[in-house]
Each structure stands twice: as C-alpha cells, then as structure tokens.
Design an enzyme around this catalytic site. Structure first.
Site, short mmCIF file in Angstrom:
data_model
loop_
_atom_site.label_atom_id
_atom_site.label_comp_id
_atom_site.label_asym_id
_atom_site.label_seq_id
_atom_site.Cartn_x
_atom_site.Cartn_y
_atom_site.Cartn_z
N THR A 20 18.47 47.83 0.23
CA THR A 20 17.53 48.21 -0.47
C THR A 20 15.53 48.52 0.38
OG1 THR A 20 17.79 46.64 -2.00
CG2 THR A 20 15.08 47.70 -2.68
N SER A 61 24.24 46.31 0.32
CA SER A 61 25.00 44.92 1.17
C SER A 61 25.48 45.05 -0.51
CB SER A 61 23.99 44.16 1.66
OG SER A 61 23.47 44.04 0.19
N SER A 62 25.97 45.34 -1.88
CA SER A 62 27.27 44.54 -1.97
C SER A 62 28.54 45.44 -1.92
CB SER A 62 26.83 45.31 -3.73
OG SER A 62 26.04 46.53 -3.89
N THR A 94 19.59 42.51 0.33
CA THR A 94 20.07 41.32 0.12
C THR A 94 20.83 40.73 -0.91
OG1 THR A 94 18.79 42.08 -2.26
CG2 THR A 94 17.40 40.89 -0.32
N ASP A 95 21.71 41.80 -1.17
CA ASP A 95 22.93 41.41 -2.07
C ASP A 95 23.72 40.54 -1.25
OD1 ASP A 95 22.07 42.51 -4.18
OD2 ASP A 95 23.99 44.13 -4.32
#
Length: 372
Positions: A20, A61-62, A94-95
């Site tokens: 993000t 990051s997913s 952040t995921d």
C-alpha cells in the site's frame, strides 16, 4: 545528530517491495506501482541519515510468495556484506508483512537492524501514513543494534516474532496480542522497553541463493509446500488429506482453543507425521499460549501423534517456522528427528541474553529492564 563511529552519517538502505505504501489508483482500485525512490521522496529524512534505495520488486503483499521472501532474504544478506551499511528498512505491504519479517528474523545474525514498515493508506493520499511510518523506520534503523528484525508502525516498535496484523484498516495495524510492544519512536527519540525473544539464527538457506534476484517468476522455483488447515465446528480431516495429496511437506493446523481438534483430525495428523511431514499446531484464538489440557482430539492427543505446539506463534508465522526448518535440510536437518528438533527450537524461541544498544537520544533495553 546520529553518527557512526567514524563521525559520518548513518547509512541506511531502503529495500522497496511494494504494498500500500507504493500503491496508486488504477481506475478500479489501488495496486503497487510506485518506485522506492518515489516512496522515499514523500518522507523527510531524519537528521544525520543518508539513504540508498533498492527496488527489489513491486507487488501487493497478498501476492507475496516464498520465492519473493527468499529473494528479499538474499538481498538483505548481500546488503549487509557492505560494512558501511548501518541498517536496512524494508517497505512492504501489510497483508503478509508478519510472515516476511519473521522469516528474515529467523535468519538474521547481524547486529545491525532490519526494520519493516508500510502503510494503511495508499501512496500520495493527503492523509497517508506512509511518510510518517517511513521516517520512523529510518530513525529506528539508524538508532538500535542487537534487536534483530523489527516492525515499525504508527509510532510503535515491535519485534518480528509474534507481531501480526490486528487491524484491517486502522493506522495502528500491528501488535503482538500475547506480549507488549518492544518500544516506541517519536520526537527524534527511540525508546526500547524490552528485549525480543529470538532463537539462535539459522544460516542462509541454499534456496535463497537459487531464487531469481527479483523473483519476477517465483512459480518456477521449487520450494517445499507448507499448508495451513483451520479447524471449526464440523471440521474433518479432508483438507489435511488434500494437503498431503498435493505434496505438502509441512502442515500447520489452526486449531480451536488452546490447541484442540477431533480424534479424526488427530488420526490424520498421525498419518502425516508417519509420512515424514512436519505438523505444527497453532490456534485461531488471537492471544495466549497453546497448552496440553484436553484429550479426545485435543492438544494432548495431537502432541502424542507427533505434532508440535507453536506457543504464542499464530498460524502464518508458524508456517514460516515450518518452511524454515524444511529449507534448513542442507544444514543437516534431513533426519526427521533432527528436523523436528530444529522446528521445536524455532517455535520455542528462547530469550536472547545480549544487551540491546541504542543511540541518538534513546534508552537501551538493558537499562529499561534494570529499572523495571
């Protein structure tokens, strides 16, 4: 002003991986596409700090894979081969940040810090939290030593181990539900309040040396499959058997309560262990340790079947521990008993006794502990 022993500025390398903090509007939603230099340009630099940027890859990051993470691990080790580097900051989505941070920490033997940070609001937004988080991460990376890999978010400093994403959208995105924060940062000051718990670090795995540097096509890299299976009401062994059929070499059972499932699931775990598969038991409960209390498919029976309890590690980080144990096979852990012993050590994570060092107006963790 923070300076190195030779009187020069602190030299920090920022490794950009997307997320993000690097995401811009694509017409239907946000996706990572801003370069590390673009992200860095949004944040002021702490006094006495110089920064170099490495654009490693740029993904939400997913979509993070083990190959991406191993490419990052390799890049961190290569960066620290330069003795003039004082610290590393990794910008990350952040995921899956908690997984990447823990993998880096399990292999981190350098006194110099690696600090992961990111953002909850996209790049370039008026109320974006990325610039502040990046500034804080640079401040921490220039100020501490002997703390391993850290997560810095919303003015808080967290140890990699045990820290998970606990808020989907709020700025204060990360915490360790089973432990206090490691410290805090603000007003040009870094306060370290406790020492992290870390097992002895693992050598760099051979797999990290064979992953393409940018991991642009991570699917081409053969890596051990490690699956997470969640237990719930009406849960049965179907997905454990499916993981085995898919070639899993490790399974994390996300159990209920303090580590409980059913006799049928316990039997499937025993079958998996008999096939040489590493099985770890975590819990879907946010906080607290696992414990051998119940039989009838509970933790007592799962341990008897050969599974290992993960303490306060939750499923995503437990999976990383299993993966690390499997990747360490080149270090003499091919024997099932030695491999299991290695995983047990990674899950238990004994407290490191070395003092933490901090500069630039911050307190050392050892001094804080003495006064506590």
């Amino acid at each position: 002003m923070m300076r190195t022993n030779d009187g020069g500025p602190r030299r920090i390398v920022v490794i950009s991986t997307g997320g993000t903090i690097a995401s811009r509007w694509q017409g239907t939603g946000y996706a990572a596409d801003a370069s590390g230099s673009d992200v860095l340009a949004t944040a002021p630099l702490p006094e006495g700090v110089t920064v170099e940027v490495v654009d490693l890859f740029n993904v939400n990051s997913s979509r993070m894979t083990s190959a991406h993470q191993l490419a990052l691990l390799r890049t961190v080790h290569e960066t620290f081969a330069d003795p003039g580097v004082d610290g590393i900051v990794v910008t990350h989505g952040t995921d899956t940040l908690e997984e990447t941070a823990f993998l880096l920490d399990l292999h981190h033997s350098d006194a110099r810090p690696v600090v992961l940070t990111g953002a909850q609001r996209p790049f370039g937004t008026g109320d974006g939290d990325g610039p502040g988080n990046l500034y804080d991460a640079l401040q921490v990376a220039a100020s501490v030593r002997e703390l391993g890999v850290l997560v810095v978010f919303d003015g808080r400093v967290h140890a990699a181990r045990g820290t998970v994403k606990t808020q989907t959208l709020a700025a204060d995105a990360f915490s360790d539900p089973s432990a206090e924060r490691l410290g805090r940062v603000g007003f040009s000051r870094v306060d370290v309040e406790r020492l992290p718990e870390r097992p002895a670090p693992l050598p760099l795995p051979d797999a990290a040396l064979t992953v393409p540097p940018g991991a642009t096509d991570p699917g081409t890299t053969p890596l051990p499959r490690v699956d997470i299976v969640t237990h719930h009401a009406d849960g049965d062994p179907l997905f454990i058997r499916a993981a085995l059929a898919a070639g899993a070499r490790g399974i994390v059972l996300e159990a209920t309560g303090a580590g409980n499932a059913t006799p049928e699931i316990t039997a499937a775990v025993a079958d998996a262990v008999a096939q040489g598969v590493l099985v770890a038991v975590s819990t879907r409960v946010p906080a607290g340790p696992l414990a051998e209390i119940y039989t009838g498919g509970g933790a007592v029976d799962l341990v008897a079947a050969g599974a290992l309890l993960t303490g306060t590690l939750r499923a995503a980080q437990a999976r990383i521990a299993v993966l690390a144990a499997l990747l360490a096979e080149g270090e003499g852990a091919t024997d099932p008993a030695r491999r299991t012993a290695l995983l047990r050590r990674l899950l238990e994570g004994p407290v490191r006794a070395e003092p933490a060092l901090a500069t630039g107006g911050s307190r050392s963790a050892s001094a804080v502990a003495t006064r506590a």
